[in-house]
Design a protein around this motif. Sequence first.
Motif, PDB file in Angstrom:
ATOM      1  N   GLY A 107      28.118  70.867  21.809  1.00  0.00           N
ATOM      2  CA  GLY A 107      28.828  69.915  22.656  1.00  0.00           C
ATOM      3  C   GLY A 107      27.892  69.058  23.497  1.00  0.00           C
ATOM      4  O   GLY A 107      28.306  68.495  24.495  1.00  0.00           O
ATOM      5  N   ILE A 108      26.642  68.949  23.082  1.00  0.00           N
ATOM      6  CA  ILE A 108      25.661  68.139  23.810  1.00  0.00           C
ATOM      7  C   ILE A 108      25.463  66.838  23.046  1.00  0.00           C
ATOM      8  O   ILE A 108      24.849  66.814  21.974  1.00  0.00           O
ATOM      9  N   ASP A 109      26.015  65.755  23.598  1.00  0.00           N
ATOM     10  CA  ASP A 109      25.942  64.462  22.926  1.00  0.00           C
ATOM     11  C   ASP A 109      24.548  63.867  22.973  1.00  0.00           C
ATOM     12  O   ASP A 109      24.107  63.230  22.018  1.00  0.00           O
ATOM     13  N   ASP A 151      18.925  65.668  36.854  1.00  0.00           N
ATOM     14  CA  ASP A 151      20.376  65.658  37.062  1.00  0.00           C
ATOM     15  C   ASP A 151      20.892  67.083  36.866  1.00  0.00           C
ATOM     16  O   ASP A 151      21.036  67.536  35.735  1.00  0.00           O
ATOM     17  N   ASN A 152      21.133  67.771  37.972  1.00  0.00           N
ATOM     18  CA  ASN A 152      21.666  69.124  37.890  1.00  0.00           C
ATOM     19  C   ASN A 152      23.178  69.158  38.066  1.00  0.00           C
ATOM     20  O   ASN A 152      23.771  70.228  38.106  1.00  0.00           O
ATOM     21  N   ASP A 153      23.805  67.976  38.167  1.00  0.00           N
ATOM     22  CA  ASP A 153      25.259  67.906  38.304  1.00  0.00           C
ATOM     23  C   ASP A 153      25.963  67.899  36.947  1.00  0.00           C
ATOM     24  O   ASP A 153      27.067  68.422  36.817  1.00  0.00           O
ATOM     25  N   THR A 154      25.337  67.289  35.943  1.00  0.00           N
ATOM     26  CA  THR A 154      25.920  67.258  34.602  1.00  0.00           C
ATOM     27  C   THR A 154      25.594  68.583  33.913  1.00  0.00           C
ATOM     28  O   THR A 154      24.432  68.944  33.775  1.00  0.00           O
ATOM     29  N   ILE A 155      26.635  69.278  33.499  1.00  0.00           N
ATOM     30  CA  ILE A 155      26.458  70.599  32.879  1.00  0.00           C
ATOM     31  C   ILE A 155      27.237  70.652  31.572  1.00  0.00           C
ATOM     32  O   ILE A 155      28.393  70.233  31.507  1.00  0.00           O
ATOM     33  N   SER A 156      26.609  71.176  30.546  1.00  0.00           N
ATOM     34  CA  SER A 156      27.295  71.521  29.303  1.00  0.00           C
ATOM     35  C   SER A 156      27.263  73.047  29.206  1.00  0.00           C
ATOM     36  O   SER A 156      26.183  73.648  29.249  1.00  0.00           O
ATOM     37  N   VAL A 175      23.544  74.152  30.246  1.00  0.00           N
ATOM     38  CA  VAL A 175      22.473  73.195  29.962  1.00  0.00           C
ATOM     39  C   VAL A 175      22.657  71.986  30.868  1.00  0.00           C
ATOM     40  O   VAL A 175      23.772  71.457  30.971  1.00  0.00           O
ATOM     41  N   HIS A 176      21.592  71.588  31.529  1.00  0.00           N
ATOM     42  CA  HIS A 176      21.555  70.307  32.238  1.00  0.00           C
ATOM     43  C   HIS A 176      20.864  69.347  31.268  1.00  0.00           C
ATOM     44  O   HIS A 176      19.639  69.344  31.181  1.00  0.00           O
TER      45      HIS A 176
END
Length: 162
Positions: free
Chosen positions: A36-38, A79-84, A73-74
């Motif tokens: 799910g990591i684009d 950017d530690n706000d975006t998480i997968s 995963v960041h």
Amino acid sequence: MSSQSPDSGASPETPGAMASPAVIGWREWVSLPALGIDWVKAKIDTGARTSALHTFQLDVAHEHGAKVARFGVHPFQRDNDTISWCHAPVVDERSVRDSGGHQEWRFVIETPVRLAQREWPIEITLTARDTMLFRMLLGRTAMRSLRVDPLASFLTGRPPEA
């Protein structure tokens, strides 16, 4: 003399099946669709044998008799706000030596990578890379039939603007 037919064992999804190798730069944006990591920026590292992915909150449990890794995963630098949140079967565990000579025991997963309009399965070790510039390294075993131009970057494109 024999010639190979188009379906003689190499599938179109593997880079080895392509007529000419893709040329990539020393850093590229790659996708890990099964996780799910684009988009994640990867350093193309011919010095590293195995690929590595920055993970945190790594937990490995047994499900139906098999080990499964669950981890965050960041995907973007600084950017530690975006998480997968991801999960994948563990295919191996091994000792890996980093560029500083330190050994670390890591879990290994196998997942498809998408790069240069191609997709193929690769092994990735899971480790904390939060202090590193790149959240992913693409190691040499994942670079079948790819050629690296060490002077170029992002030859395969960039992610669309958010």
